[in-house]
Design a protein around this motif. Structure first.
Motif, PDB file in Angstrom:
ATOM      1  N   ALA A  93       0.861  -1.183   0.000  1.00  0.00           N
ATOM      2  CA  ALA A  93       0.000   0.000   0.000  1.00  0.00           C
ATOM      3  C   ALA A  93       0.897   1.233   0.000  1.00  0.00           C
ATOM      4  O   ALA A  93       2.024   1.179   0.492  1.00  0.00           O
ATOM      5  CB  ALA A  93      -0.895   0.008   1.244  1.00  0.00           C
ATOM      6  N   TYR A 171      -5.694  10.776   0.920  1.00  0.00           N
ATOM      7  CA  TYR A 171      -5.260   9.412   0.611  1.00  0.00           C
ATOM      8  C   TYR A 171      -4.399   9.410  -0.650  1.00  0.00           C
ATOM      9  O   TYR A 171      -4.518  10.289  -1.504  1.00  0.00           O
ATOM     10  CB  TYR A 171      -6.444   8.449   0.453  1.00  0.00           C
ATOM     11  CG  TYR A 171      -7.352   8.740  -0.718  1.00  0.00           C
ATOM     12  CD1 TYR A 171      -7.055   8.264  -1.991  1.00  0.00           C
ATOM     13  CD2 TYR A 171      -8.525   9.489  -0.553  1.00  0.00           C
ATOM     14  CE1 TYR A 171      -7.889   8.527  -3.069  1.00  0.00           C
ATOM     15  CE2 TYR A 171      -9.356   9.757  -1.625  1.00  0.00           C
ATOM     16  CZ  TYR A 171      -9.030   9.274  -2.874  1.00  0.00           C
ATOM     17  OH  TYR A 171      -9.844   9.549  -3.938  1.00  0.00           O
ATOM     18  N   GLU A 173      -3.722   6.510  -3.587  1.00  0.00           N
ATOM     19  CA  GLU A 173      -4.246   5.220  -4.031  1.00  0.00           C
ATOM     20  C   GLU A 173      -3.430   4.734  -5.224  1.00  0.00           C
ATOM     21  O   GLU A 173      -3.167   5.490  -6.154  1.00  0.00           O
ATOM     22  CB  GLU A 173      -5.716   5.368  -4.435  1.00  0.00           C
ATOM     23  CG  GLU A 173      -6.376   4.072  -4.866  1.00  0.00           C
ATOM     24  CD  GLU A 173      -7.852   4.258  -5.144  1.00  0.00           C
ATOM     25  OE1 GLU A 173      -8.664   3.794  -4.328  1.00  0.00           O
ATOM     26  OE2 GLU A 173      -8.195   4.888  -6.169  1.00  0.00           O
ATOM     27  N   LYS A 180      -6.940  -2.132  -5.755  1.00  0.00           N
ATOM     28  CA  LYS A 180      -6.209  -0.905  -5.430  1.00  0.00           C
ATOM     29  C   LYS A 180      -5.995  -0.841  -3.924  1.00  0.00           C
ATOM     30  O   LYS A 180      -6.826  -1.312  -3.158  1.00  0.00           O
ATOM     31  CB  LYS A 180      -7.005   0.312  -5.898  1.00  0.00           C
ATOM     32  CG  LYS A 180      -7.228   0.344  -7.404  1.00  0.00           C
ATOM     33  CD  LYS A 180      -8.137   1.497  -7.791  1.00  0.00           C
ATOM     34  CE  LYS A 180      -8.534   1.463  -9.250  1.00  0.00           C
ATOM     35  NZ  LYS A 180      -7.477   1.742 -10.171  1.00  0.00           N
ATOM     36  N   LYS A 181      -4.857  -0.253  -3.515  1.00  0.00           N
ATOM     37  CA  LYS A 181      -4.577  -0.085  -2.092  1.00  0.00           C
ATOM     38  C   LYS A 181      -4.355   1.386  -1.799  1.00  0.00           C
ATOM     39  O   LYS A 181      -3.897   2.137  -2.661  1.00  0.00           O
ATOM     40  CB  LYS A 181      -3.350  -0.905  -1.683  1.00  0.00           C
ATOM     41  CG  LYS A 181      -3.587  -2.405  -1.761  1.00  0.00           C
ATOM     42  CD  LYS A 181      -2.422  -3.193  -1.214  1.00  0.00           C
ATOM     43  CE  LYS A 181      -2.754  -4.693  -1.262  1.00  0.00           C
ATOM     44  NZ  LYS A 181      -1.691  -5.504  -0.703  1.00  0.00           N
ATOM     45  N   ARG A 182      -4.679   1.773  -0.542  1.00  0.00           N
ATOM     46  CA  ARG A 182      -4.573   3.176  -0.144  1.00  0.00           C
ATOM     47  C   ARG A 182      -3.702   3.354   1.085  1.00  0.00           C
ATOM     48  O   ARG A 182      -3.632   2.478   1.934  1.00  0.00           O
ATOM     49  CB  ARG A 182      -5.958   3.748   0.186  1.00  0.00           C
ATOM     50  CG  ARG A 182      -6.802   4.083  -1.008  1.00  0.00           C
ATOM     51  CD  ARG A 182      -8.103   4.743  -0.574  1.00  0.00           C
ATOM     52  NE  ARG A 182      -8.873   5.206  -1.720  1.00  0.00           N
ATOM     53  CZ  ARG A 182     -10.002   5.884  -1.626  1.00  0.00           C
ATOM     54  NH1 ARG A 182     -10.507   6.179  -0.439  1.00  0.00           N
ATOM     55  NH2 ARG A 182     -10.632   6.285  -2.706  1.00  0.00           N
TER      56      ARG A 182
END
Length: 193
Positions: A93, A171, A173, A180-182
């Motif tokens: 992430a 955030y 992303e 998807k990761k944040r």
């Protein structure tokens, strides 16, 4: 042969593809060249290719040759090429250098650049491409550039008439596959008289 791409997280003994020949005599299958890192193993009688060990995405794509040999006459054989690709999974992430940023902003200055936020993602390719956004806070008074991470005010502030402190959660992303990761960062903005 072009089997479906494998995940970099595919465990040993994962099915890759089955090689088959049209021949009236039993054949013996073998990998004869191209698999220098020893990632694959073939069943000599069925032609089923499986992974032998964990895959390292940087070593792919790999193209190797499989030979089918007549079981009663080793001079009769044929080869085919197998091309294997590995998908880089989204392992990480995004991470901001600090989870809390405090900035001062003078009153009566509309459209002011407040801070450039920067996150890091240790994935390669599209899994490491970041876009920025505001998760919570006053999105009418603040905006962020999706590509650069620059946070700025969209209006002017009056120290005497309005709040003197704002909290914005930003955030970053990634464009990861399969998901998807944040990562998050809180920005505290103090209005100065």
């Amino acid at each position: 042969y072009e089997p479906a791409p494998l995940s970099e997280k595919a465990p040993p003994d994962t099915f890759v593809v089955q090689i088959s020949v049209l021949y009236n005599v039993p054949v013996i299958y073998s990998i004869v060249s191209g698999d220098q890192n020893g990632y694959f193993i073939i069943d000599p009688s069925t032609g089923i290719i499986r992974t032998r060990k964990n895959l390292t995405v940087e070593h792919f794509p790999v193209s190797f040759n499989v030979q089918a040999t007549d079981s009663s006459d080793s001079n009769i054989h044929n080869q085919v090429s197998v091309n294997v690709e590995v998908i880089d999974e989204n392992d990480f992430a995004p991470v901001f250098s600090s989870s809390l940023v405090e900035e001062n902003l003078e009153e009566n200055l509309p459209g002011t650049r407040i801070v450039q936020l920067k996150a890091q993602d240790n994935d390669a390719g599209r899994n490491g491409i970041l876009t920025y956004g505001i998760l919570s806070g006053d999105s009418l008074k603040f905006q962020i550039d999706e590509a650069t991470g620059v946070l700025y005010s969209t209006t002017s502030f009056d120290y005497e008439e309005e709040a003197t402190e704002y909290q914005i959660v930003v955030y970053a992303e990634d464009d990861g596959i399969p998901e998807k990761k944040r990562g998050y960062c809180t920005v505290v903005i103090k209005i100065l008289d």
